[in-house]
Design an enzyme around this catalytic site. Structure first.
Site, PDB file in Angstrom:
ATOM      1  N   CYS A   1       0.500  -1.197   0.036  1.00  0.00           N
ATOM      2  CA  CYS A   1      -0.546  -0.132   0.076  1.00  0.00           C
ATOM      3  C   CYS A   1       0.655   1.119   0.154  1.00  0.00           C
ATOM      4  CB  CYS A   1      -1.248   0.085   0.890  1.00  0.00           C
ATOM      5  SG  CYS A   1      -1.482  -1.571   1.498  1.00  0.00           S
TER       6      CYS A   1
ATOM      7  N   HIS B   1      -9.445   2.454  -1.584  1.00  0.00           N
ATOM      8  CA  HIS B   1      -7.968   2.401  -1.610  1.00  0.00           C
ATOM      9  C   HIS B   1      -7.627   1.922  -2.410  1.00  0.00           C
ATOM     10  CE1 HIS B   1      -4.394   1.108   0.104  1.00  0.00           C
ATOM     11  NE2 HIS B   1      -4.551   0.292   0.167  1.00  0.00           N
TER      12      HIS B   1
ATOM     13  N   CYS C   1       0.440   2.435   6.512  1.00  0.00           N
ATOM     14  CA  CYS C   1       1.268   1.215   6.598  1.00  0.00           C
ATOM     15  C   CYS C   1       1.327   0.202   5.161  1.00  0.00           C
ATOM     16  CB  CYS C   1      -0.677   0.838   7.978  1.00  0.00           C
ATOM     17  SG  CYS C   1      -1.732   0.763   7.245  1.00  0.00           S
TER      18      CYS C   1
END
Length: 430
Positions: free
Chosen positions: A93, A386, A416
């Protein structure tokens, strides 16, 4: 990274597709298609001649196996200068932020003057893997000139005829088998993050994102996308202005019986792309561009995935602050990727903890309390969605725009990522 008189990379502009739920409007558009749209839109909005782009760095997580170097495909698809080189980075990510900081570093080293960086992902086009048993048996048939007996040999290799059906992909740690939502549940328990606190955070994310959309805050960054079916998509599709803590409280936990993580306080599977234009400050001013922001520092760290796989920003954010010579009190905006409300609130809790500071940061005092009024002021991944590779570039764009618009000085980013990665950066207004 902020030596006076040193060459400085600046963020000139950013553009992104609206983010939409996976398997909806962008289903027929893969991560390269979405990347092309974001970069084309960025060039059109800035009026930058496409021959001037010297290199592209792109982030992605679900890379297309036939063309995994998305950066180079963008340059070819958009017919940029044939010499525009590109490479693709993957850091879960944090891939989008990795792409942008890699470009900034290359510019500051003097390798290039004008670069585009960003990221994209299409969960809708994630490839479903065949079991290796099938691949090993079938590959000689596909790659060679098989005779009839070769088919019989391949069939024999498949016996016993079990485990031949493709398995559903999962977002889980390869080393531990822990699903991300389970990680969030674990962190909620460790840091004492209640279901009510998570739902309140999620509702606020939606309300702030909705307010940003309505106020026109995102107009300078969000593009209009026309899908292959001819539909026009002009705004983020996952934001729910009418959601409330009461509505969120009705949702069942997803990852644990009696748990606290729900579909409402977690980021949804999303398709989208985000691109950032970076230049050397000297080149930007020579071309008449007004720089928005620059990187004062960045930090990438890793933690043991068997511990708290998503707690990394509680280490990378203090390190980025230290590198920038700043304290949390000096920061105007904090933007933390919202994989889960539980994870974001756990990071906030750790930063305010003296015990965390002593045990994990080798310092005597807590990093500090983050004022909710300065945290994720325009919402975050819970509400906006996302697309794994795009989120970091989205955060950079939104915060660079906000610094330029508000006249404030600094923004601290935290992300994160799978594998126990924490990624952070400090942006300063130019």
């Amino acid at each position: 990274m902020s030596n006076k008189g040193a060459r400085r990379a600046v963020i000139v502009s950013g553009a992104r597709t609206p983010f939409v739920r996976a398997f909806s409007d962008y289903t027929r558009m893969d991560s390269i298609d979405l990347a092309d749209i974001a970069v084309r839109g960025l060039l059109e909005r800035t009026g930058l001649s496409k021959e001037l782009v010297q290199a592209i760095v792109w982030g992605g997580v679900i890379l297309p196996s036939a063309a995994p170097n998305i950066a180079r495909e963008i340059a070819l698809d958009l017919q940029l200068d044939p010499g525009c080189e590109g490479y693709t980075v993957t850091r879960a990510c944090a891939s989008g932020l990795q792409a942008v900081t890699s470009a900034a570093a290359a510019i500051e080293r003097g390798e290039y003057d004008i670069m585009i960086a960003g990221g994209s992902d299409s969960t809708s086009n994630a490839e479903v893997k065949l079991p290796q048993k099938v691949v090993h048996a079938a590959a000689p048939l596909a790659l060679g000139k098989p005779k009839a007996k070769d088919y019989l040999t391949a069939a024999a290799q498949l016996a016993p005829f079990i485990d031949l059906v493709p398995r559903r992909p999962k977002i889980e740690e390869r080393t531990t088998g822990e699903v991300m939502g389970e990680s969030a549940e674990k962190m909620a328990r460790i840091h004492g993050i209640s279901r009510a606190a998570q739902d309140e955070f999620a509702a606020r994310s939606h309300h702030r994102a909705a307010a940003a959309i309505e106020s026109g805050r995102f107009d300078s960054e969000v593009l209009s996308v026309t899908t292959p079916e001819g539909k026009s998509v002009t705004r983020d599709g996952l934001v729910r202005p009418g959601t409330s803590v009461e509505k969120l409280a009705t949702l069942a936990p997803v990852f644990a019986k009696g748990g606290t993580v729900t579909a409402g306080n977690a980021s949804p599977l999303t398709d989208g792309a985000s691109a950032v234009l970076l230049m050397s400050e000297e080149k930007a001013r020579a071309l008449g561009f007004e720089p928005l922001a620059a990187f004062r520092s960045w930090s990438y760290v890793s933690v043991d995935p068997r511990d708290q796989v998503l707690i990394g920003p509680a280490i990378s954010m203090p390190r980025a602050l230290d590198k920038a010579g700043l304290s949390l009190a000096d920061i105007d905006f904090v933007d933390i990727h919202e994989a889960f409300a539980a994870q974001t609130l756990s990071v906030v809790s750790a930063l305010a903890s003296t015990d965390w500071a002593k045990q994990r940061l080798d310092r005597d005092t807590a990093v500090g309390e983050i004022d909710p009024a300065t945290l994720n002021i325009h919402g975050g991944s819970v509400s906006l969605g996302h697309p794994f590779g795009a989120t970091g570039a989205r955060m950079v764009t939104t915060m660079a725009n906000e610094l330029a618009r508000s006249g404030k000085s600094t923004a601290l980013l935290g992300i994160c990522a799978a594998g126990g990665i924490g990624a952070s950066a400090v942006l300063e207004r130019v």
